[in-house]
Design a protein around this motif. Structure first.
Motif, PDB file in Angstrom:
ATOM      1  N   UNK A   1      91.519  39.466  74.872  1.00  0.00           N
ATOM      2  CA  UNK A   1      92.292  38.261  75.431  1.00  0.00           C
ATOM      3  C   UNK A   1      90.957  37.747  75.683  1.00  0.00           C
ATOM      4  N   UNK A   2      91.246  35.941  75.381  1.00  0.00           N
ATOM      5  CA  UNK A   2      90.533  34.981  75.312  1.00  0.00           C
ATOM      6  C   UNK A   2      91.352  34.623  76.726  1.00  0.00           C
ATOM      7  N   UNK A   3      90.469  33.199  77.024  1.00  0.00           N
ATOM      8  CA  UNK A   3      90.721  32.565  77.657  1.00  0.00           C
ATOM      9  C   UNK A   3      91.066  30.658  77.109  1.00  0.00           C
ATOM     10  N   UNK A   4      91.386  30.527  76.332  1.00  0.00           N
ATOM     11  CA  UNK A   4      90.557  28.974  75.795  1.00  0.00           C
ATOM     12  C   UNK A   4      90.169  29.770  74.474  1.00  0.00           C
ATOM     13  N   UNK A   5      88.977  28.843  74.511  1.00  0.00           N
ATOM     14  CA  UNK A   5      87.751  29.168  73.109  1.00  0.00           C
ATOM     15  C   UNK A   5      87.008  31.085  73.872  1.00  0.00           C
ATOM     16  N   UNK A   6      87.238  31.511  74.725  1.00  0.00           N
ATOM     17  CA  UNK A   6      86.118  32.142  75.540  1.00  0.00           C
ATOM     18  C   UNK A   6      87.485  33.776  75.381  1.00  0.00           C
ATOM     19  N   UNK A   7      86.673  34.606  73.966  1.00  0.00           N
ATOM     20  CA  UNK A   7      87.185  35.666  74.012  1.00  0.00           C
ATOM     21  C   UNK A   7      86.249  36.583  74.997  1.00  0.00           C
ATOM     22  N   UNK A   8      87.602  37.009  75.893  1.00  0.00           N
ATOM     23  CA  UNK A   8      86.758  38.412  76.876  1.00  0.00           C
ATOM     24  C   UNK A   8      86.780  39.450  76.784  1.00  0.00           C
ATOM     25  N   UNK A   9      87.917  39.699  76.420  1.00  0.00           N
ATOM     26  CA  UNK A   9      88.147  41.131  75.484  1.00  0.00           C
ATOM     27  C   UNK A   9      88.286  41.062  74.205  1.00  0.00           C
ATOM     28  N   UNK A  10      86.891  42.658  73.778  1.00  0.00           N
ATOM     29  CA  UNK A  10      86.962  41.872  72.230  1.00  0.00           C
ATOM     30  C   UNK A  10      87.464  42.853  71.648  1.00  0.00           C
ATOM     31  N   UNK A  11      88.873  43.627  71.329  1.00  0.00           N
ATOM     32  CA  UNK A  11      89.029  44.372  70.633  1.00  0.00           C
ATOM     33  C   UNK A  11      88.864  46.186  71.526  1.00  0.00           C
ATOM     34  N   UNK A  12      89.593  46.008  72.744  1.00  0.00           N
ATOM     35  CA  UNK A  12      89.160  46.932  73.236  1.00  0.00           C
ATOM     36  C   UNK A  12      90.214  48.435  73.056  1.00  0.00           C
ATOM     37  N   UNK A  13      89.429  49.393  72.794  1.00  0.00           N
ATOM     38  CA  UNK A  13      90.622  51.213  72.483  1.00  0.00           C
ATOM     39  C   UNK A  13      89.583  51.585  73.662  1.00  0.00           C
ATOM     40  N   UNK A  14      91.155  52.497  74.041  1.00  0.00           N
ATOM     41  CA  UNK A  14      90.894  53.447  75.302  1.00  0.00           C
ATOM     42  C   UNK A  14      92.228  55.046  74.956  1.00  0.00           C
ATOM     43  N   UNK A  15      91.913  56.000  75.171  1.00  0.00           N
ATOM     44  CA  UNK A  15      93.337  56.660  75.397  1.00  0.00           C
ATOM     45  C   UNK A  15      92.450  57.421  76.239  1.00  0.00           C
ATOM     46  N   UNK A  16      94.182  57.359  77.610  1.00  0.00           N
ATOM     47  CA  UNK A  16      93.515  57.990  78.935  1.00  0.00           C
ATOM     48  C   UNK A  16      94.927  59.472  78.777  1.00  0.00           C
ATOM     49  N   UNK A  17      94.611  60.579  78.327  1.00  0.00           N
ATOM     50  CA  UNK A  17      95.372  61.506  78.598  1.00  0.00           C
ATOM     51  C   UNK A  17      96.385  61.638  79.663  1.00  0.00           C
ATOM     52  N   UNK A  18      97.217  62.246  79.563  1.00  0.00           N
ATOM     53  CA  UNK A  18      98.278  62.512  80.856  1.00  0.00           C
ATOM     54  C   UNK A  18      97.282  63.340  82.387  1.00  0.00           C
ATOM     55  N   UNK A  19      97.178  62.921  83.078  1.00  0.00           N
ATOM     56  CA  UNK A  19      96.622  64.335  84.273  1.00  0.00           C
ATOM     57  C   UNK A  19      95.306  63.894  84.524  1.00  0.00           C
ATOM     58  N   UNK A  20      94.720  63.020  83.385  1.00  0.00           N
ATOM     59  CA  UNK A  20      93.128  62.822  83.827  1.00  0.00           C
ATOM     60  C   UNK A  20      92.405  61.521  84.240  1.00  0.00           C
ATOM     61  N   UNK A  21      91.092  61.525  84.676  1.00  0.00           N
ATOM     62  CA  UNK A  21      90.635  60.895  85.812  1.00  0.00           C
ATOM     63  C   UNK A  21      89.734  59.909  84.502  1.00  0.00           C
ATOM     64  N   UNK A  22      89.861  58.428  84.613  1.00  0.00           N
ATOM     65  CA  UNK A  22      88.965  58.131  84.504  1.00  0.00           C
ATOM     66  C   UNK A  22      88.055  56.786  84.871  1.00  0.00           C
ATOM     67  N   UNK A  23      87.102  56.743  84.508  1.00  0.00           N
ATOM     68  CA  UNK A  23      86.423  55.274  85.152  1.00  0.00           C
ATOM     69  C   UNK A  23      85.849  54.396  84.152  1.00  0.00           C
ATOM     70  N   UNK A  24      85.587  53.738  84.231  1.00  0.00           N
ATOM     71  CA  UNK A  24      85.356  51.922  83.001  1.00  0.00           C
ATOM     72  C   UNK A  24      84.574  51.631  84.509  1.00  0.00           C
ATOM     73  N   UNK A  25      83.559  51.774  83.531  1.00  0.00           N
ATOM     74  CA  UNK A  25      81.889  50.829  84.243  1.00  0.00           C
ATOM     75  C   UNK A  25      81.770  49.511  83.309  1.00  0.00           C
ATOM     76  N   UNK A  26      80.554  49.113  83.755  1.00  0.00           N
ATOM     77  CA  UNK A  26      79.946  48.505  82.645  1.00  0.00           C
ATOM     78  C   UNK A  26      79.567  47.520  83.450  1.00  0.00           C
TER      79      UNK A  26
END
Length: 254
Positions: free
Chosen positions: A13-38
């Motif tokens: 995801x880019x906003x103008x020339x600024x790329x905020x999300x740079x090729x994110x890959x993520x898989x969350x299984x059914x019934x799983x609890x996943x926390x995104x930190x950073x």
């Protein structure tokens, strides 16, 4: 049918020339609890907005229960089984707790634009709203306007609204932000209870909440998922410690 409830493939995801999300890959299984930190500015809220359809992706694909939802509108994604909360509570302040929940369950039970039906006569809507009211522990506040609830109660109501429609994938954006420790502990217990059998993805800064809830933790840094693993492995990951907490690793190690 995929075993994953949610999949992100090289999402950008880019906003103008600024790329905020740079090729994110993520898989969350059914019934799983996943926390995104950073760290702040990593792109966590942007990622949530992409998954829920609030923002369109610049590239890549997002799949929900095996179905490509890339480019769909938020209400279309919601009707496919994904619901989300926001950092700031979005409630109908003048409506009661019960009325807020009743609004949330209408569409999922097939009541669309039925202007000729009286809400008080919809038994299934009433039963679903009452069930969620009991789940979130706000039965005593049933007839209280949302605006006069305490902050923690408003957050509980927002979680109730998020689950009321029966979605099987729940996104919670900083559900315990601004809470005291006792309020946060109560919120963790509530989230545990209401997400049984569902898939949970949450953004959260409080590490005690993260390690208390998550089956898996994804670490987002500068728009990329640099690690996604069990809490124990994330806690011991040197790259995560360096990228996320720099030289101060006390919070992660606690």
């Amino acid at each position: 049918m995929s075993d994953n409830a949610l999949e992100l493939k090289d999402v950008r995801k880019s906003f103008g020339s600024s790329e905020i999300i740079r090729g994110a890959n993520l898989s969350v299984a059914k019934g799983e609890r996943c926390a995104v930190i950073g760290p702040n500015g990593a792109g966590k809220s942007t990622l949530f907005n992409l998954v829920s359809g609030r923002f369109g992706v610049s590239a890549g694909a997002i799949r929900l229960n095996g179905r490509d939802i890339t480019g769909l509108k938020p209400f279309e994604i919601n009707r496919l089984g994904l619901a989300r909360s926001f950092q700031i509570s979005n409630l109908f302040d003048k409506l009661s707790v019960y009325e807020n929940l009743r609004c949330a369950v209408l569409w999922s039970l097939g009541y669309k634009y039925s202007f000729w039906q009286r809400l008080n006569g919809l038994r299934d809507v009433h039963e679903r709203a009452e069930m969620v009211l009991e789940q979130i522990g706000l039965r005593r506040q049933r007839n209280v306007p949302a605006a006069v609830l305490t902050y923690a109660e408003q957050r509980a109501l927002e979680i109730g609204i998020t689950i009321a429609g029966g979605a099987d994938v729940i996104l919670l954006d900083e559900p315990t932000a601004g809470m005291s420790r006792s309020e946060s502990d109560a919120a963790v217990e509530l989230i545990h209870k209401v997400t049984v059998g569902k898939t949970l993805v949450m953004v959260e800064h409080d590490m005690s909440v993260v390690f208390g809830l998550a089956d898996k933790i994804a670490v987002l840094v500068y728009g990329e998922v640099i690690a996604c693993d069990t809490p124990a492995n994330i806690r011991a990951n040197a790259e995560v410690q360096a990228a996320y907490l720099g030289h101060d690793n006390d919070e992660l190690a606690a």
